[in-house]
Design an enzyme around this catalytic site. Sequence first.
Site, PDB file in Angstrom:
ATOM      1  CE  LYS A  22       9.712   2.253   0.734  1.00  0.00           C
ATOM      2  NZ  LYS A  22       8.128   2.053   1.816  1.00  0.00           N
ATOM      3  CG  ASN A  23       9.596  -1.360   5.041  1.00  0.00           C
ATOM      4  OD1 ASN A  23       9.281  -0.369   4.229  1.00  0.00           O
ATOM      5  ND2 ASN A  23       9.539  -2.614   4.316  1.00  0.00           N
ATOM      6  NE  ARG A  97       0.875   3.470   6.071  1.00  0.00           N
ATOM      7  CZ  ARG A  97      -0.373   2.958   6.414  1.00  0.00           C
ATOM      8  NH1 ARG A  97      -1.063   3.998   6.127  1.00  0.00           N
ATOM      9  NH2 ARG A  97      -0.434   2.149   7.555  1.00  0.00           N
ATOM     10  CG  ASP A 121       3.385   0.800  -2.214  1.00  0.00           C
ATOM     11  OD1 ASP A 121       3.472   1.618  -3.158  1.00  0.00           O
ATOM     12  OD2 ASP A 121       3.797   0.479  -2.107  1.00  0.00           O
ATOM     13  CG  ASP A 319       7.052  -5.188   1.854  1.00  0.00           C
ATOM     14  OD1 ASP A 319       5.576  -4.824   1.603  1.00  0.00           O
ATOM     15  OD2 ASP A 319       7.263  -4.342   2.420  1.00  0.00           O
ATOM     16  CG  MET A 341      -1.249  -7.468   6.294  1.00  0.00           C
ATOM     17  SD  MET A 341       0.428  -6.791   6.584  1.00  0.00           S
ATOM     18  CE  MET A 341       0.898  -7.704   7.667  1.00  0.00           C
TER      19      MET A 341
END
Length: 434
Positions: A22-23, A97, A121, A319, A341
Amino acid sequence: MASFEVIGGNKLKGDIYPQGAKNEALQILCAVLLTAEPVTISNVPDIRDVNKLIELLHDLGVSVSKTAPDTYVFQADKVNLDYLETEQYIEQGRAIRGSVMIVGPMLSRFGIAKMPKPGGDKIGRRRLDTHFIGLERLGASFNYDTPDSFYSVTADKLHGAYMLLDEASVTGTANILMAAVLAEGITTIYNAACEPYVQQLCRMLNRMGAKISGVGSNLLTIEGVEKLGGTEHTMLPDMIEIGSFMGLAAMTGSEITIKNCKIPELGLIPETFQRLGVKMEFRGDDIYIPEMDHYEVDTYIDGSILNVSDHTWPGLTPDLLSVALVTATQAKGTVLIHQKMFESRLFFVDKLIDMGAQIILCDPHRATVIGLNNEIPLRGIRMTSPDIRAGVALLIAALSAKGKSIIDNVEQIDRGYQNIDGRLNALGAQIRRI
């Protein structure tokens, strides 16, 4: 709003294939804007965030054709800059995002980029300063309309520059990188993110004709070129999903083989779950996890409590902290989970506590987990998925729990996990979408 009804306590068994990353997809898809020639991308995950980004690109004027279930051909030869002024674009940009990733390529090729404050998110502050400071260093003019939360950047011509990023932001590095490839002169990015996602983007851009060196390090040098051409690109398997399956296998005591993992690209993910007690074997490029009735958290050499925390690559990706936390709830031993983070990402632990987990939330960033050693199963409850990663962690908890659980707002899970209920049901899970 959709929900999952989960009947827990079943052992799963079989092979599972991770989706495309996904990223990586959110960067790679936006890179098609850098050329007027066709770009073919394979292993594209069929998930909500990626599909919405593809829809945005199409509405922006990019030709999109689907040639296989996971393969698309994009051609950005008729981009409509006027679309950036429309209400529909603003609505699309605010929904995901990943919309921020169009800024670098649009500025680089067309000299202008606009976008609303992106969605995503609700896991704490996610500032964009690194992106826009880097673009300003390349010669862009930046404007932020505070009342409308609308960003815009313009430039007659971008020029290479040296920059030291204030944080090793993956998306910030990617945006600056995509702007720099068509800039005049040489750009040096120090403290660049070096995640496999960024490495994949660099390799793709180099195949398109870019001149990027230092790939895989935190010092990237980009020699600008006049234009880029088309290419073909295959995305990596999703490392977050692979880590999620490791935690799932341990929590449910299941025998699972995760197929085609690209193990050299996983960094510390396998080692982190091994330290949580998860046994695994590397079989070629597959990861085999045997059935385990018990698993034990490691300690440091002096016997002190293990600390699992996120770091910049090649450290553990943030993540996977939610999945690591839920995995620890049924281990033998104690572990401190430190989410550095994002200050709101651990707030889902109240739901795990309601299920019977022994967790002390020390502060917004740290939680101490006292493992139950599989002696007391979690109990099914009704809960709501607050974000993608917490959502799949709660799904893992529900699959291990005794009785029935209801997880509301599973659209959050759908944003990052492709047909997760169907794929897990094929292994013996009982998940019903309602």
